[in-house]
Motif scaffolding. Sequence first.
Motif, short mmCIF file in Angstrom:
data_model
loop_
_atom_site.label_atom_id
_atom_site.label_comp_id
_atom_site.label_asym_id
_atom_site.label_seq_id
_atom_site.Cartn_x
_atom_site.Cartn_y
_atom_site.Cartn_z
N LYS A 229 -18.67 6.71 17.62
CA LYS A 229 -20.03 7.24 17.39
C LYS A 229 -19.99 8.78 17.39
CE LYS A 229 -24.29 6.59 19.60
NZ LYS A 229 -24.18 7.33 20.81
N ASP A 230 -19.31 9.34 18.35
CA ASP A 230 -19.20 10.81 18.42
C ASP A 230 -18.51 11.35 17.17
OD1 ASP A 230 -19.98 10.36 21.08
OD2 ASP A 230 -17.90 10.47 21.82
N THR A 231 -17.42 10.66 16.81
CA THR A 231 -16.64 11.13 15.66
C THR A 231 -17.51 11.11 14.41
OG1 THR A 231 -14.65 10.26 16.70
CG2 THR A 231 -14.49 10.75 14.34
N GLU A 232 -18.28 10.02 14.26
CA GLU A 232 -19.13 9.94 13.06
C GLU A 232 -20.16 11.07 13.06
OE1 GLU A 232 -20.64 6.11 11.84
OE2 GLU A 232 -21.09 7.07 9.89
N ALA A 233 -20.74 11.35 14.22
CA ALA A 233 -21.77 12.42 14.28
C ALA A 233 -21.15 13.75 13.82
CB ALA A 233 -22.30 12.54 15.70
N ILE A 234 -19.91 13.99 14.25
CA ILE A 234 -19.26 15.28 13.93
C ILE A 234 -18.83 15.32 12.47
CG2 ILE A 234 -17.26 16.73 14.48
CD1 ILE A 234 -17.74 15.50 17.44
N LEU A 235 -18.29 14.20 11.97
CA LEU A 235 -17.88 14.18 10.55
C LEU A 235 -19.11 14.33 9.65
CD1 LEU A 235 -15.02 11.52 10.36
CD2 LEU A 235 -14.89 13.97 10.88
N LYS A 236 -20.21 13.70 10.07
CA LYS A 236 -21.45 13.80 9.29
C LYS A 236 -21.94 15.24 9.24
CE LYS A 236 -24.72 10.18 9.20
NZ LYS A 236 -25.52 9.28 10.06
N ALA A 237 -21.91 15.90 10.39
CA ALA A 237 -22.35 17.31 10.45
C ALA A 237 -21.43 18.16 9.57
CB ALA A 237 -22.32 17.81 11.88
N GLY A 238 -20.13 17.88 9.63
CA GLY A 238 -19.17 18.62 8.81
C GLY A 238 -19.45 18.42 7.33
N LYS A 239 -19.80 17.18 6.99
CA LYS A 239 -20.03 16.86 5.57
C LYS A 239 -21.18 17.68 5.00
CE LYS A 239 -20.59 12.92 2.54
NZ LYS A 239 -20.83 11.50 2.43
N GLN A 240 -22.20 17.92 5.82
CA GLN A 240 -23.34 18.74 5.35
C GLN A 240 -22.88 20.13 4.89
OE1 GLN A 240 -25.93 18.77 8.69
NE2 GLN A 240 -26.91 16.82 8.16
N TYR A 241 -21.76 20.57 5.48
CA TYR A 241 -21.23 21.89 5.11
C TYR A 241 -20.00 21.78 4.23
CZ TYR A 241 -24.33 23.69 8.72
OH TYR A 241 -25.44 24.02 9.47
N LYS A 242 -19.81 20.59 3.64
CA LYS A 242 -18.68 20.35 2.73
C LYS A 242 -17.31 20.49 3.41
CE LYS A 242 -20.87 21.24 -1.70
NZ LYS A 242 -22.27 21.38 -1.27
N LEU A 243 -17.26 20.24 4.71
CA LEU A 243 -15.97 20.23 5.41
C LEU A 243 -15.39 18.82 5.29
CD1 LEU A 243 -16.85 22.15 8.72
CD2 LEU A 243 -15.67 23.05 6.71
N LYS A 244 -14.18 18.74 4.76
CA LYS A 244 -13.53 17.44 4.56
C LYS A 244 -12.76 17.08 5.84
CE LYS A 244 -10.84 15.59 0.64
NZ LYS A 244 -11.78 14.68 0.02
N PRO A 245 -12.80 15.80 6.23
CA PRO A 245 -12.08 15.44 7.47
C PRO A 245 -10.57 15.34 7.32
CG PRO A 245 -13.87 13.89 7.00
CD PRO A 245 -13.67 14.72 5.76
N LYS A 246 -9.89 15.74 8.41
CA LYS A 246 -8.46 15.47 8.63
C LYS A 246 -8.43 15.11 10.11
CE LYS A 246 -5.15 18.40 7.56
NZ LYS A 246 -4.13 17.51 6.97
N THR A 247 -8.27 13.83 10.42
CA THR A 247 -8.58 13.42 11.79
C THR A 247 -7.36 13.02 12.62
OG1 THR A 247 -9.03 11.21 10.90
CG2 THR A 247 -10.92 12.65 11.26
N HIS A 248 -7.51 13.18 13.96
CA HIS A 248 -6.56 12.64 14.93
C HIS A 248 -7.05 11.23 15.26
CE1 HIS A 248 -5.45 16.86 15.67
NE2 HIS A 248 -4.46 16.45 16.44
N VAL A 249 -6.33 10.22 14.85
CA VAL A 249 -6.76 8.84 15.12
C VAL A 249 -5.58 7.99 15.59
CG1 VAL A 249 -8.76 8.71 13.56
CG2 VAL A 249 -6.48 8.31 12.65
N ASN A 250 -5.90 6.98 16.41
CA ASN A 250 -4.93 5.94 16.80
C ASN A 250 -3.71 6.49 17.53
OD1 ASN A 250 -6.68 4.71 14.95
ND2 ASN A 250 -5.13 3.27 14.23
N GLN A 251 -3.88 7.58 18.32
CA GLN A 251 -2.70 8.07 19.05
C GLN A 251 -2.35 7.11 20.19
OE1 GLN A 251 -2.94 12.10 20.56
NE2 GLN A 251 -0.85 12.07 21.31
N PHE A 252 -3.38 6.70 20.94
CA PHE A 252 -3.13 5.78 22.06
C PHE A 252 -3.86 4.45 21.87
CE2 PHE A 252 -2.91 10.15 23.81
CZ PHE A 252 -1.58 10.14 24.21
N ASN A 253 -4.99 4.47 21.16
CA ASN A 253 -5.81 3.26 21.00
C ASN A 253 -6.39 3.18 19.60
OD1 ASN A 253 -6.09 2.25 23.95
ND2 ASN A 253 -6.52 4.44 24.08
#
Length: 422
Positions: A229-253
Amino acid sequence: MSILITNIKQLLQVHDSNVTIVKGEAMKTLPVLENAYLYVEHDTIIEFGEMKDCEGIEAETVIDATGKIVLPSWCDSHTHIVYAGDRTSEFVDRINGLTYTEIANKGGGILNSAKLLQETAEEDLYEQSMNRLDELIKMGTGAFEIKTGYGLTVEAELKMLRVIKRIKQESLAKITPTLLAAHAIPKAYRDKKQDYIEYITKDLIPKAVALNIAHYIDVFCEEGYFDIKDTEAILKAGKQYKLKPKTHVNQFNVLGGVALSVKYDALSVDHLEELNEADIEALKGSNTIPVALPGCSYFLSIPYTPARKLIDAGLPLAIATDYNPGSAPSGNMNFVVSAACVKLKMTPEEAINAATINGAYAMGISNMYGSITRGKKANLIITKPLNHYSQIPYAFAHNPVEQVIINGQLKDIKNPEENFRI
Ligand SMILES: N=CN[C@@H](CCC(=O)O)C(=O)O
Ligand SMILES: [Zn+2]
């Protein structure tokens, strides 16, 4: 300025027409020209071919590469090079039995680096970071993604961005800045994470965007850090400013961060030490490239990204260092290429593809970097004499690099006076 390299034993990653990514089965092919030449003018690859066709080409500098291999410089698509000090004491704590997560839960880890960075003067931070970068250029890396994320306050994140901007302006290497807006939750926000998310989305992102330095946004999507949920809120905010995601995912879980990142059209999903079928399905048909970070797995003794599963499913894969003070304090791409072969069971061809053209793709720069193609930027490695390119990963922890050409400039890495700044 023109450079002609002659008698190249093997010229790697040669493409007549531009490629920007290689996927699945195609990663097993590394196009090689034997007994070749390469001609560079200013910062650009102009011509290459077999030695028999080299006659008549003149250049200001001629390099005889007899017995040597020439390839595009490594493209390191995931680094945290801008940091202050080190975390040697945590390294010793881990040897003595604590886990990365236990250290983080005690207030160490990323919070430790954030405190140090906040206390470090901008000039000092720049010098520390630039020295690290120079050392890595000597090891053959010509393009770096650099993340923020050790600020954890607006002020300190903007300081990191300004340092990255200066590095971008002053280094001969190609730099891709990423705003790692959400890397950890500061102590002061421990019991009010929502307030911190708001601080990031309403305060940090707009102010960072105003500097016009980073075009990518990153989140550490992980238990104890930022949930889906947090990640989506941040990616959504980034999208408004045309920031494309490059994410840290699945390191431990596995939290579902891969599918979420794909939904937001991420350029890359990085780590993936843990991976399930749904993640692989989410990546199929997307423009998102998975990125493995074997140096992090090595250093933390956590699982290696299942590269075979990804490649055998027809997906592309990039490899990168994750250079940072906590989980991967090495930016040596030669080691990463070797670890990809030994631990991820990638062939040398796959590993070199993953560290050059696919690394460039994971930074959004593969139209100009990552292959030997006419018109592309001249960022090149000239190796020491080697029998075959497979010796690069085979001789692990050796340095195969003898000279580098960066942004069209020939550099003698053995000369301590050599510098890599514009
Ligand atoms: N996992 C999150 N971030 C970094 C580690 C940061 C740190 O420990 O300082 C990584 O990619 O491994
Ligand atoms: Zn990282």
